[in-house]
Design an enzyme around this catalytic site. Structure first.
Site, short mmCIF file in Angstrom:
data_model
loop_
_atom_site.label_atom_id
_atom_site.label_comp_id
_atom_site.label_asym_id
_atom_site.label_seq_id
_atom_site.Cartn_x
_atom_site.Cartn_y
_atom_site.Cartn_z
CB SER A 117 48.53 -3.74 -37.42
OG SER A 117 48.89 -3.74 -38.78
CB SER A 119 52.67 -2.84 -40.42
OG SER A 119 51.88 -3.95 -40.03
CB CYS A 120 48.67 -4.06 -42.71
SG CYS A 120 47.41 -4.64 -43.86
N GLY A 121 46.70 -1.16 -42.90
CA GLY A 121 45.37 -0.68 -42.61
C GLY A 121 44.29 -1.41 -43.38
CB CYS A 123 45.22 -6.66 -42.82
SG CYS A 123 45.61 -5.66 -41.38
#
Length: 277
Positions: A117, A119-121, A123
Site C-alpha cells: 500500500s 502508506s506501508c511498504g 507490511c
C-alpha cells in the site's frame, strides 16, 4: 508521463459553493523483473506499490536496492516502461527492470507479498527478522552541526512543489553535511519518496551516503530507517515521531535519529555523540 496532480469538483462549506480542488494522484506501479542467462531469460512480477506518478525509474531502482535485490546501478541493464501491457492506459504503470546476465536476484529469499500500500511498504513482509538481516551498521564518521540539521525541514517544505498544491504528499530530502538540499522527492507513500531519493542517488553514484543526512516530512517508521541504513545514511531527522521499532533499528545500525524536528527544537533518540549542539 502521467501527471502527479488531478483536478476534482468539491463543495466548500465555508463559501457554500462548488469549486475545483487539486489532489495528488495515486496509481499502482507494478515492478517486473527480467533476469537470467541471455539464452534463457525469466520474468517475475515482484511488487505492486501505490505511488504518485513521477520518477518511476528512480523508485524502481531504489526499491530493488533497499530490498537487497541489486547491490548497485551496475547490476541493471535497462529500466523501461513495459510496452507489452495489453491496456495502453496502463503502460506507464508497469516498469520492466532487466538485470545483467549473471546477477542473481535471489527471489527465493524475497518473501514478500505482491501488493504494497502507499502508506506501508513493510507490511507485505512475512518476517521482520528478514528485513533486519538486510541492514548493516552505517559508517558514522561525521559530527553534524545541529543548527544545519534543524533548518533542513523548512528547506524541505519550501521545495515540496506538489504538496503546495495538494497538501497530500510525503517528502524525503537528502542534505549534505553543510545543510544544502541535494535531492528532494515527493510521493503519496513515504517509503516511495525515500526509494526515489535513494534511486536518484544511485544514478548519481553517491551511495553509500556516509556524509549526508536525510529529512522526512512525517514520522520515522521502521521501514524508512531500514532503507536509510541500506543507503549508508548516518543521520535521519523526522518532522514527526519515530516508532519504537525505528529507534531500535537505528540504535543497532549506529545511526543518529532525531524526531519532532521543527521550530528549532528536536528530540534525540540515539546517536547524540554524532551531533554538535
Amino acid at each position: 508521463m502521467k501527471a502527479a496532480v488531478t483536478s476534482v469538483d468539491v463543495w466548500r462549506t465555508r463559501q457554500l459553493n462548488h469549486d475545483k480542488d487539486l489532489l495528488a494522484v495515486e496509481e499502482p506501479l507494478q515492478l517486473r523483473l527480467e533476469y537470467g542467462d541471455p539464452s534463457d531469460r525469466s520474468t517475475a512480477d515482484i511488487a505492486v506499490t501505490m505511488r504518485t506518478p513521477g520518477n518511476d525509474f528512480e523508485l524502481a531502482l531504489g526499491f530493488l536496492f533497499t530490498e537487497g535485490i541489486v547491490t548497485d546501478r551496475n547490476d541493471i541493464q535497462t529500466i523501461r516502461y513495459c510496452l507489452q501491457v495489453k491496456d495502453v492506459r496502463e503502460r506507464d504503470n508497469v516498469v520492466r527492470i532487466s538485470l545483467k546476465p549473471g546477477v542473481d536476484p535471489g527471489l527465493e529469499r524475497l518473501k514478500r507479498n505482491f501488493f504494497t500500500s502507499s502508506s506501508c511498504g513493510v507490511c507485505g513482509k512475512t518476517s521482520i527478522d528478514q528485513v533486519k538481516q538486510l541492514c548493516a551498521s552505517v559508517q558514522n564518521d561525521y559530527t553534524f552541526v545541529a543548527e544545519r540539521v534543524i533548518s533542513a525541514p523548512d528547506l524541505l517544505r519550501k521545495g515540496q512543489k506538489v504538496f503546495e498544491y495538494t497538501g497530500g504528499l510525503h517528502a524525503s530530502g537528502l542534505f549534505d553535511k553543510s545543510g544544502d538540499l541535494i535531492l528532494l522527492r515527493e510521493d503519496i507513500g513515504r517509503h516511495n519518496a525515500l526509494d526515489k531519493v535513494i534511486g536518484a542517488a544511485l544514478e548519481m553514484n553517491k551511495v553509500p551516503l556516509r556524509d549526508h543526512f536525510l529529512v522526512v516530512s512525517g514520522r520515522a517508521s521502521f521501514e524508512l530507517i531500514q532503507k536509510a541504513l541500506m543507503a549508508g545514511i548516518p543521520l535521519v531527522a523526522a518532522v514527526g515521531a519515530p516508532s519504537s521499532l525505528a529507534v531500535e533499528l537505528a540504535k543497532q545500525g549506529n545511526m543518529t535519529l532525531l524526531g519532532f524536528v521543527k521550530r528549532g527544537n528536536f528530540n534525540i533518540y540515539c546517536g547524540r555523540e554524532h551531533l554538535k549542539i
